[in-house]
Write an enzyme that holds these catalytic residues in place. Structure first.
Site, mmCIF file in Angstrom:
data_model
loop_
_atom_site.group_PDB
_atom_site.id
_atom_site.type_symbol
_atom_site.label_atom_id
_atom_site.label_comp_id
_atom_site.label_asym_id
_atom_site.label_seq_id
_atom_site.Cartn_x
_atom_site.Cartn_y
_atom_site.Cartn_z
ATOM 1 N N LYS A 285 13.164 10.101 21.956
ATOM 2 C CA LYS A 285 12.342 11.130 22.599
ATOM 3 C C LYS A 285 11.924 10.784 24.032
ATOM 4 O O LYS A 285 10.999 11.372 24.569
ATOM 5 C CB LYS A 285 11.103 11.428 21.751
ATOM 6 C CG LYS A 285 11.466 11.942 20.364
ATOM 7 C CD LYS A 285 10.463 12.926 19.813
ATOM 8 C CE LYS A 285 11.035 13.603 18.576
ATOM 9 N NZ LYS A 285 10.046 14.269 17.770
ATOM 10 N N GLU B 172 0.148 13.921 12.965
ATOM 11 C CA GLU B 172 -1.065 13.128 12.901
ATOM 12 C C GLU B 172 -1.171 12.199 14.106
ATOM 13 O O GLU B 172 -2.232 12.071 14.719
ATOM 14 C CB GLU B 172 -1.054 12.301 11.631
ATOM 15 C CG GLU B 172 -2.417 12.007 11.106
ATOM 16 C CD GLU B 172 -2.380 11.935 9.593
ATOM 17 O OE1 GLU B 172 -2.230 10.833 9.085
ATOM 18 O OE2 GLU B 172 -2.463 12.995 8.946
ATOM 19 N N HIS C 72 -7.548 1.510 -3.815
ATOM 20 C CA HIS C 72 -6.830 0.661 -2.872
ATOM 21 C C HIS C 72 -5.905 -0.290 -3.627
ATOM 22 O O HIS C 72 -6.281 -0.820 -4.660
ATOM 23 C CB HIS C 72 -7.807 -0.178 -2.038
ATOM 24 C CG HIS C 72 -8.505 0.605 -0.974
ATOM 25 N ND1 HIS C 72 -9.837 0.427 -0.692
ATOM 26 C CD2 HIS C 72 -8.068 1.560 -0.124
ATOM 27 C CE1 HIS C 72 -10.191 1.246 0.291
ATOM 28 N NE2 HIS C 72 -9.127 1.946 0.646
ATOM 29 N N GLU D 175 -14.869 -5.097 -1.147
ATOM 30 C CA GLU D 175 -14.736 -4.549 -2.490
ATOM 31 C C GLU D 175 -14.064 -5.572 -3.380
ATOM 32 O O GLU D 175 -13.699 -6.661 -2.935
ATOM 33 C CB GLU D 175 -13.968 -3.229 -2.472
ATOM 34 C CG GLU D 175 -12.544 -3.326 -1.964
ATOM 35 C CD GLU D 175 -11.868 -1.953 -1.842
ATOM 36 O OE1 GLU D 175 -12.502 -0.919 -2.068
ATOM 37 O OE2 GLU D 175 -10.674 -1.948 -1.514
ATOM 38 N N THR E 176 4.352 11.058 18.432
ATOM 39 C CA THR E 176 4.897 12.415 18.540
ATOM 40 C C THR E 176 4.793 13.182 17.215
ATOM 41 O O THR E 176 5.014 14.371 17.179
ATOM 42 C CB THR E 176 6.365 12.383 19.006
ATOM 43 O OG1 THR E 176 7.081 11.452 18.195
ATOM 44 C CG2 THR E 176 6.464 11.951 20.450
ATOM 45 N N GLY E 177 4.455 12.495 16.126
ATOM 46 C CA GLY E 177 4.242 13.183 14.849
ATOM 47 C C GLY E 177 2.944 13.985 14.885
ATOM 48 O O GLY E 177 2.146 13.842 15.815
ATOM 49 N N ALA F 290 -0.401 2.599 8.594
ATOM 50 C CA ALA F 290 0.435 2.952 7.440
ATOM 51 C C ALA F 290 -0.165 2.533 6.105
ATOM 52 O O ALA F 290 -0.563 1.382 5.930
ATOM 53 C CB ALA F 290 1.812 2.322 7.598
ATOM 54 N N ASP F 291 -0.197 3.467 5.169
ATOM 55 C CA ASP F 291 -0.657 3.197 3.809
ATOM 56 C C ASP F 291 0.570 3.113 2.913
ATOM 57 O O ASP F 291 1.229 4.123 2.697
ATOM 58 C CB ASP F 291 -1.587 4.331 3.354
ATOM 59 C CG ASP F 291 -2.049 4.150 1.912
ATOM 60 O OD1 ASP F 291 -1.730 3.108 1.305
ATOM 61 O OD2 ASP F 291 -2.724 5.060 1.401
#
Lengths: 388, 295
Positions: free
Chosen positions: B43, B20, B252, B213, B17-18, B98-99
């Site tokens: 919600k 993004e 990263h 990497e 619902t956000g 999630a970052d």
């Protein structure tokens, strides 16, 4: 976030891990009076976040307050931008032990490393004499069991009484590591004194940046950044690394920016800074370019291949940034991804050439940087003008 | 075929619902992903387009039937809770975008997923896409020169670099069976070696491209797999950070060398010695792939 030794030792005290008597000094004179107060001999240790302090002359022993003043003065005047020294009692010890806690990403666990032969780099010992290191895995869902601490301590070949003390220190170190969301907690060396007591000679603690919201007691002070620009970038949430070369990287995405860095070096160029304005920062072109310009780069190289970071929005931002900031150096753009057709139109309309191949963009940037360097060399005779 | 997801995978979305979350949930569905429900506490009763929203994963499953996979657009500090909510509801594949998941949370997520034999992909990932079939996450699948269906498996630690490298794969005449982003964190829920095992079993994946990497040991684990014969298809690898200075964290969280280990050069040597084709530069990926498949 790496803690300074004095901060890590304050934490050790809080968790009941013995540390030498010591205080922090910001001047040579202060170091002298602390030395007088805690008694000779003392060790003067630079409070900087780098390894190999001993080899760099940043840890010095002093037998008198006058020597302490000289040692502190030498350290504070060194090239390492030392602002503070820790003045500590110098301890006579029988042996040096090693203890650490760190994550085990494969198992999803924590790893305790312990050795009865500390004082050396653990990575070196892991290569040369791995049998001297005890390893115990701590399940992350369960935490450290007291038997594990005892088992490690009793496997180090120490006297029973000493082993019990080591077990207690392991438990306390784990409490700190788990309680403060550390990514590393290390005691190297852990001194065993002639009277049988144990004292942490050094303390290395790094707190997980992603968990700082759970630990408002930690704050990163300005001394911990490579430059003022790096500090300002951090305040904006823009990933930034300071270098001292010619080409300013203003790219999107960590992996791509790292790959562009490699290409610049491959093609004979040098990097002024690493800056990422992708992801949540893709509307911050003006601020990003402002930070890049402060390095007085010879070229700004913009490479993106965005998904969330829309190419057209970034192109608009870049054109706006150029209009506002009027950078003195050329700008090379290679912007692709979501909205790229529109992005290329925007760039063309502003007189920029929209490239689509990363390597080509890097080659052009390196060539432009070289031309600028040649021009500068021509203007100033053969001498190389330093950069402010 | 593909690995992890296809058109039949029943997907539940948390945090849809956000801004993004709803944008990408819309794209997941537009691409053909079979999304059955969204979950946002407080919600229930709302809808995102035709998609019903529920207070909890259990309530969503009770109403809509079991989900095979969950896509999490949940902020990092709530990710551990969300992952456990999905694991406790018996969901076998969870992707978390999630970052910034706290390290100790990530370790517990990794441990729990292993214990239960589930797969948690991420965090800090764009997700998984089987082009032309389904997507869990955020990919510009509409860019044809990147997300073309085909027979090459791609696994990666980076989003931005993946677009770059995959476009080379497509330019060389290939397409993608499944692209799996394991994410840029130091403790990913699912590791390269585990993704590679799935690619080995997938009959329609002919070869794999790995975008690694500096930092960590995931690429070394893949080298071990190759050396032991556990992976038998051609593997082309690109490793970022060849010139990264020691001890600097390159973007990263997981991209850092420590104590001389985890360097990009070392990883490249290990992979080459184990029989992988290693690209010095991203642009060589397509050529090496063609060479590996004798085309």
């Amino acid at each position: 976030m790496k803690l300074h030794e004095f901060q890590a030792k304050a934490l050790f005290r809080e968790y009941g891990i013995p540390v030498p008597r010591g205080e922090l000094a910001e001047s040579a004179e202060e170091a002298g009076s602390i030395a007088q107060r805690i008694g000779m001999p003392v060790v003067i240790k630079a409070q900087v976040l780098r390894g190999g302090r001993g080899k760099a002359g940043l840890v010095r022993r002093a037998a008198s307050p006058a020597e302490a003043i000289d040692a502190a003065r030498a350290i504070l005047a060194s090239d390492w931008k030392v602002r503070r020294v820790l003045v500590e009692q110098a301890l006579e010890y029988e042996r040096e032990l090693y203890l650490s806690l760190s994550p085990d990403p494969v198992a999803g666990a924590h790893l305790i490393l312990a050795s009865a032969e500390g004082g050396v780099e653990i990575e070196d010992m892991a290569r040369s004499a791995p049998e001297k290191i005890q390893r115990v895995r701590v399940e992350s869902m369960r935490g450290l069991m007291p038997w594990q601490a005892r088992h490690i301590a009793f496997s180090l070949g120490l006297k029973t009484e000493t082993a019990r003390k080591v077990a207690h220190i392991i438990e306390q170190l784990y409490a700190l590591y788990a309680g403060r969301d550390a990514e590393l907690a290390e005691i190297n060396p852990l001194f065993l004194l002639p009277d049988g007591s144990l004292v942490a000679g050094d303390a290395k603690v790094a707190i997980d940046d992603n968990a700082l919201f759970r630990h408002p007691e930690f704050s990163q002070d300005s001394a911990d950044f490579d430059s003022d620009i790096a500090r300002e970038a951090a305040a904006e949430g823009i990933p930034y690394l300071q270098f001292d070369g010619d080409i300013s990287l203003m790219c999107a995405g960590a992996g791509l920016t790292t790959a562009v860095y490699d290409l610049v070096v491959d093609f004979g160029g040098t990097v002024a800074n690493y800056l990422e304005f992708g992801g949540p920062n893709y509307r911050k072109s003006v601020r990003a370019m402002e930070l890049c310009i402060r390095n007085a780069p010879k070229v700004i190289l913009i490479v993106t291949f965005g998904t969330i970071a829309r190419a057209d929005v970034m192109a608009e931002g870049i054109v706006e940034a150029i209009g506002r900031l009027r950078p003195a150096c050329p700008i090379v753009t290679c912007i692709r991804g979501t909205g790229e057709d529109k992005a290329h139109e925007i760039l063309r309309a502003a007189g920029l050439q929209p490239l689509t191949d990363t390597e080509e963009a890097v080659r052009i940037a390196v060539a432009l940087a070289r031309q600028a360097a040649d021009r500068e060399a021509g203007e100033t005779g053969a001498s190389h003008g330093g950069r402010a | 075929m593909s690995i992890l997801i296809d058109t039949t995978t029943r997907v539940l979305v948390m945090g849809a619902t956000g801004a993004e979350g709803s944008f990408w949930t819309g794209h997941m569905m537009a691409m053909g992903t079979h999304v059955i429900a969204a979950v946002t506490p407080g919600k229930e009763g709302e809808r995102i387009g035709d998609l019903p929203v529920f207070h909890s994963v259990r309530r969503a499953i009770d109403a809509r039937g079991q989900a095979d996979a969950a896509m999490l657009f949940v902020p990092p500090r709530f990710t551990k809770d969300a992952v456990f909510e999905c694991l406790d509801a018996g969901i076998r594949l969870i992707v978390t975008a999630a970052d910034g998941i706290p390290l100790h949370d990530a370790l517990q997520i990794r441990a729990a997923s292993r214990e239960r034999g589930c797969m948690v992909v991420g965090g800090n990932t764009s997700g998984i896409i089987s082009p032309g079939k389904a997507m869990l996450g955020m990919f510009p699948y509409w860019i044809e020169r990147v997300y073309k269906p085909g027979t090459i498996g791609v696994m990666t630690r980076s989003g931005s670099l993946t677009n770059e490298v995959t476009s080379m794969v497509v330019r060389a005449g290939f397409g993608v069976s499944t692209l799996a982003g394991v994410g840029g964190d130091p403790v990913p829920g699912m590791r390269f070696a585990e993704v590679l095992r799935l690619f080995e079993q997938d009959s329609e994946t002919e070869a794999v491209v790995m975008i690694g990497e500096l930092g960590g040991t995931m690429e070394e684990e893949v080298a071990d797999q190759l050396a032991s014969g556990a992976f038998t298809k051609p593997l082309v690898a690109f490793i970022g950070g060849r010139h990264a200075p020691e001890g600097k964290r390159m973007g990263h969280a997981g991209a850092i060398t420590s104590g001389g280990t985890g360097g990009a050069r070392y990883k490249m040597e290990r992979l080459r010695a184990a029989g992988a084709l290693v690209a010095e530069r991203a642009s060589q990926t397509g050529t090496l792939l063609a060479q590996a498949l004798h085309r």
